[in-house]
Design an enzyme around this catalytic site. Structure first.
Site, PDB file in Angstrom:
ATOM      1  N   ASP A  31       0.850  -1.191   0.000  1.00  0.00           N
ATOM      2  CA  ASP A  31       0.000   0.000   0.000  1.00  0.00           C
ATOM      3  C   ASP A  31       0.886   1.241   0.000  1.00  0.00           C
ATOM      4  O   ASP A  31       1.885   1.309   0.735  1.00  0.00           O
ATOM      5  CB  ASP A  31      -0.919  -0.014   1.235  1.00  0.00           C
ATOM      6  CG  ASP A  31      -2.058   0.992   1.135  1.00  0.00           C
ATOM      7  OD1 ASP A  31      -1.774   2.202   0.960  1.00  0.00           O
ATOM      8  OD2 ASP A  31      -3.218   0.590   1.245  1.00  0.00           O
ATOM      9  N   ASN A  88     -12.819  -3.108   2.885  1.00  0.00           N
ATOM     10  CA  ASN A  88     -13.872  -2.104   2.758  1.00  0.00           C
ATOM     11  C   ASN A  88     -14.713  -2.462   1.545  1.00  0.00           C
ATOM     12  O   ASN A  88     -14.211  -2.475   0.424  1.00  0.00           O
ATOM     13  CB  ASN A  88     -13.257  -0.705   2.625  1.00  0.00           C
ATOM     14  CG  ASN A  88     -12.526  -0.273   3.884  1.00  0.00           C
ATOM     15  OD1 ASN A  88     -12.967  -0.569   4.993  1.00  0.00           O
ATOM     16  ND2 ASN A  88     -11.409   0.412   3.723  1.00  0.00           N
ATOM     17  N   GLN A  95     -14.592   2.267   1.241  1.00  0.00           N
ATOM     18  CA  GLN A  95     -13.883   1.851   0.021  1.00  0.00           C
ATOM     19  C   GLN A  95     -13.654   3.058  -0.881  1.00  0.00           C
ATOM     20  O   GLN A  95     -14.602   3.788  -1.205  1.00  0.00           O
ATOM     21  CB  GLN A  95     -14.696   0.783  -0.728  1.00  0.00           C
ATOM     22  CG  GLN A  95     -13.962   0.209  -1.935  1.00  0.00           C
ATOM     23  CD  GLN A  95     -14.723  -0.944  -2.609  1.00  0.00           C
ATOM     24  OE1 GLN A  95     -15.882  -1.211  -2.280  1.00  0.00           O
ATOM     25  NE2 GLN A  95     -14.074  -1.610  -3.541  1.00  0.00           N
ATOM     26  N   VAL A  96     -12.407   3.253  -1.262  1.00  0.00           N
ATOM     27  CA  VAL A  96     -12.036   4.379  -2.125  1.00  0.00           C
ATOM     28  C   VAL A  96     -11.672   3.872  -3.515  1.00  0.00           C
ATOM     29  O   VAL A  96     -12.053   4.459  -4.528  1.00  0.00           O
ATOM     30  CB  VAL A  96     -10.857   5.166  -1.506  1.00  0.00           C
ATOM     31  CG1 VAL A  96     -10.356   6.231  -2.468  1.00  0.00           C
ATOM     32  CG2 VAL A  96     -11.272   5.798  -0.180  1.00  0.00           C
ATOM     33  N   HIS A 101     -10.483  -5.416  -2.762  1.00  0.00           N
ATOM     34  CA  HIS A 101      -9.124  -5.661  -2.258  1.00  0.00           C
ATOM     35  C   HIS A 101      -9.166  -5.880  -0.757  1.00  0.00           C
ATOM     36  O   HIS A 101     -10.071  -5.405  -0.071  1.00  0.00           O
ATOM     37  CB  HIS A 101      -8.197  -4.488  -2.600  1.00  0.00           C
ATOM     38  CG  HIS A 101      -8.695  -3.167  -2.092  1.00  0.00           C
ATOM     39  ND1 HIS A 101      -9.609  -2.399  -2.779  1.00  0.00           N
ATOM     40  CD2 HIS A 101      -8.417  -2.474  -0.952  1.00  0.00           C
ATOM     41  CE1 HIS A 101      -9.865  -1.304  -2.108  1.00  0.00           C
ATOM     42  NE2 HIS A 101      -9.162  -1.311  -0.979  1.00  0.00           N
ATOM     43  N   PHE A 102      -8.164  -6.591  -0.286  1.00  0.00           N
ATOM     44  CA  PHE A 102      -8.027  -6.865   1.139  1.00  0.00           C
ATOM     45  C   PHE A 102      -6.748  -6.210   1.644  1.00  0.00           C
ATOM     46  O   PHE A 102      -5.684  -6.366   1.040  1.00  0.00           O
ATOM     47  CB  PHE A 102      -7.937  -8.376   1.402  1.00  0.00           C
ATOM     48  CG  PHE A 102      -9.234  -9.105   1.206  1.00  0.00           C
ATOM     49  CD1 PHE A 102      -9.769  -9.274  -0.070  1.00  0.00           C
ATOM     50  CD2 PHE A 102      -9.921  -9.626   2.282  1.00  0.00           C
ATOM     51  CE1 PHE A 102     -10.971  -9.953  -0.252  1.00  0.00           C
ATOM     52  CE2 PHE A 102     -11.123 -10.304   2.107  1.00  0.00           C
ATOM     53  CZ  PHE A 102     -11.651 -10.467   0.841  1.00  0.00           C
TER      54      PHE A 102
END
Ligand code: AMP
Ligand code: ZN
Length: 143
Positions: A31, A88, A95-96, A101-102
């Site tokens: 990330d 999310n 969630q963006v 995804h995790f």
């Protein structure tokens, strides 16, 4: 594959990432805004916003990847770690990036060490007696 999706572009190699793991069905990379050192995102290589949009075989492989990478992170650190695994699922949950995804977020397992990573706090409802059982029945009826 969605043309406008940044994670699809990472999956196809069109834009670079700090990749840590890859199979035919999943890719995992660091990330860019880590909550702790080693914060990894694991994504299916097919596009879909939510978990319900991802085929079972891709989802299964995501979970196995989370396990493998968590073991790898422990090996790298030379000790047992704890992890928050965060997903999310939809905008109102935070969630963006709209490609499922995790987040795999390592945490020091020693409670006396400086806290790293996510702190999970939530307010909770106070269900009356019998309400949880009735709700569980309603959910079972819908699955
Ligand atoms: P979420 O709020 O669950 O949608 O989280 C999206 C995450 O993706 C955030 O933690 C971002 O830091 C991360 N992110 C966005 N773009 C990139 C990128 N190009 N490479 C790595 N991580 C990214
Ligand atoms: Zn995508």
């Amino acid at each position: 594959m969605s043309d406008s999706c940044i994670f699809c572009k990472i999956a196809s190699g069109e834009i670079p990432s700090n990749k840590v793991y890859e199979t035919n069905k999943v890719i995992a990379f660091l990330d860019l805004n880590p909550a702790s050192e080693g914060h990894v995102l694991v994504i299916p290589k097919c596009h879909g916003q939510k978990i319900k949009d991802i085929p079972d075989d891709y989802l299964s492989e995501v979970i196995v990847a989370l396990k493998k990478i968590s073991i790898g992170l422990e090996k790298m650190k030379g000790k047992e770690l704890d992890f928050n695994i965060l997903q999310n699922n939809g905008a109102s949950s935070g969630q963006v990036v709209m490609h499922a995804h995790f987040h795999l977020i390592p945490k020091e397992s020693d409670p006396s060490s400086k806290e790293l990573g996510l702190k999970f706090t939530t307010s909770s409802l106070s269900p009356k007696e019998g309400e949880l059982a009735a709700l569980a029945q309603k959910i079972r009826d819908c699955i």
